[in-house]
Write a protein that holds these residues in place. Structure first.
Motif, short mmCIF file in Angstrom:
data_model
loop_
_atom_site.label_atom_id
_atom_site.label_comp_id
_atom_site.label_asym_id
_atom_site.label_seq_id
_atom_site.Cartn_x
_atom_site.Cartn_y
_atom_site.Cartn_z
N GLY A 30 0.80 -1.22 0.00
CA GLY A 30 0.00 0.00 0.00
C GLY A 30 0.84 1.27 0.00
O GLY A 30 0.31 2.36 -0.20
N HIS A 31 2.15 1.15 0.24
CA HIS A 31 3.01 2.33 0.33
C HIS A 31 3.89 2.49 -0.90
O HIS A 31 4.74 3.38 -0.93
CB HIS A 31 3.88 2.25 1.59
N VAL A 32 3.72 1.65 -1.89
CA VAL A 32 4.53 1.74 -3.10
C VAL A 32 3.78 2.61 -4.11
O VAL A 32 2.71 2.23 -4.59
CB VAL A 32 4.80 0.35 -3.71
N PRO A 33 4.30 3.79 -4.45
CA PRO A 33 3.57 4.67 -5.37
C PRO A 33 3.52 4.10 -6.77
O PRO A 33 4.48 3.50 -7.25
CB PRO A 33 4.39 5.97 -5.32
N GLY A 34 2.39 4.30 -7.41
CA GLY A 34 2.25 3.92 -8.81
C GLY A 34 2.00 2.46 -9.06
O GLY A 34 1.97 2.04 -10.22
#
Length: 380
Positions: A30-34
């Motif tokens: 959930g914290h990995v952008p894109g």
């Protein structure tokens, strides 16, 4: 022979980057952008878009890094009406009689919307995760027997087979599939070619430059002729198509911005250990270098810097992408299995830009387009 277009289901995750696509499997997804996890809601969006835009089928991958292809696609079949599913599976991990039965049941549940993509496997590390310890050539020998049993069982009469890998007595499925699923098959090694010639309906290759694709077509066609068979051909490619060439190449360059030298080096080292001849051919197209990635007009090898499998993309204006598709088609390529990052947006770029261009050239059967109307090429 018209062009038959297929899209891709990113059941290993999707996003606006070529890296970190599998981060959904981490506790930090959930914290990995894109990055978009392959949940059913997102995959339904892609499947519905592909159907509405006029793609015939969607390819679903197989492996420990993605969702199971059989279960995912039969779920998506409940949300679509016409879209076919090109289900990738690995021979040898289940009984060929059971696989024949599963395919038969699938055809009845979906009213004939199953295609099969046979993935023999070019990575021993991946195969061992499934408990398979055969080497590269032995896997192709087993695939040969596996597909012989599957086709034998589909005849509707008890079928016997006595081979090195399988011994089947009275194998059958109560009701053979109708229609029989087409078998898509890929492989670039000497061990793969004869298996394709004996069993494949469609030989599928990764997107090498047209001259190299022609060599493969000639090779498989000659092997099939010795077997008294005809094989059709397909190519697996990514795509970045935009209203202008400059916009498309700007998008490709933005994807490169994420690829630092350490990321590329780590990916190349991992991919270099693959036993797959096709994978080694993909790596040879760029040699791990960001320089000169346009290896043929509008054919870009940037994806293969960090991604295994299909490592090339059609990049350019809608007309330029259509030109390259037409060039492959002139060599005998009928099926184009396409994808892009992200898969939802790129499906629309291609569907609204390139498909009308292909239709205007008479390369797409307008009668087969049951989704979006044919639009005038060049606009959105």
């Amino acid at each position: 022979m018209t062009v038959r277009l297929h899209w891709f289901l990113p059941t290993g995750g999707d996003g606006r980057t070529l890296v970190d696509r599998h981060a959904y499997g981490s506790n930090h997804a959930g914290h990995v952008p894109g990055v978009r996890p392959p949940d059913i809601e997102y995959l339904v969006q892609i499947a519905k878009a592909a159907e509405q835009l006029g793609f015939e089928a969607v390819l679903t991958p197989t492996g420990t890094w993605c969702e199971d292809a059989w279960l995912t696609t039969v779920a998506l079949a409940q949300h679509t009406e016409r879209l076919k599913f090109l289900v990738a599976f690995r021979p040898g991990l289940i009984s060929p009689t059971l696989a024949a039965q599963m395919a038969s049941t699938y055809q009845r549940l979906t009213r004939g919307r199953l295609l099969l993509n046979v993935v023999t496997g070019g990575d021993s590390t991946e195969q061992r995760r499934f408990g398979d310890r055969l080497d590269h050539d032995q896997r192709y020998a087993r695939t040969d027997e596996f597909l012989s049993v599957v086709r034998g069982v589909w005849r509707g009469q008890p079928y016997d087979f006595d081979g090195a890998h399988y011994q089947v007595e009275g194998g059958l499925t109560a009701l053979p599939p109708d229609p029989l699923p087409q078998l898509f098959f890929g492989g670039s090694s000497p061990a793969a070619g004869p298996v394709a010639a004996r069993h494949a309906d469609v030989y599928l290759t990764w997107g090498e430059p047209p001259a190299q694709v022609k060599e493969k077509i000639d090779w498989i066609r000659s092997l099939a002729e010795r077997e008294g068979r005809e094989v059709r051909f397909g190519v697996r490619l990514h795509t970045i198509s935009r209203d202008s060439s400059a916009e498309a190449w700007a998008t490709a360059n933005r994807l490169l911005d994420d690829l630092d030298p350490d990321t590329i080096s780590a990916a190349q080292n991992a991919l270099g250990r693959s036993e797959s001849v096709g994978q080694q051919r993909m790596l040879a197209l760029h040699g791990g270098s960001r320089a000169e990635l346009e290896i043929h007009p509008n054919l870009w090898a940037g994806v293969g810097l960090v991604r295994g499998g299909a490592g090339t993309a059609l990049v350019g204006s809608h007309a330029e992408v259509a030109d390259l598709i037409e060039e492959y088609h002139s060599l005998g390529v009928e099926h184009f299995v396409l994808s892009g990052y992200p898969h939802l947006e790129e499906a629309y770029w291609f569907g609204e830009g390139v498909i009308p261009e292909l239709a205007a050239r008479g390369l797409v059967d307008k009668g087969a387009r049951t989704g979006a109307p044919i639009l005038v090429a060049g606009g959105r």
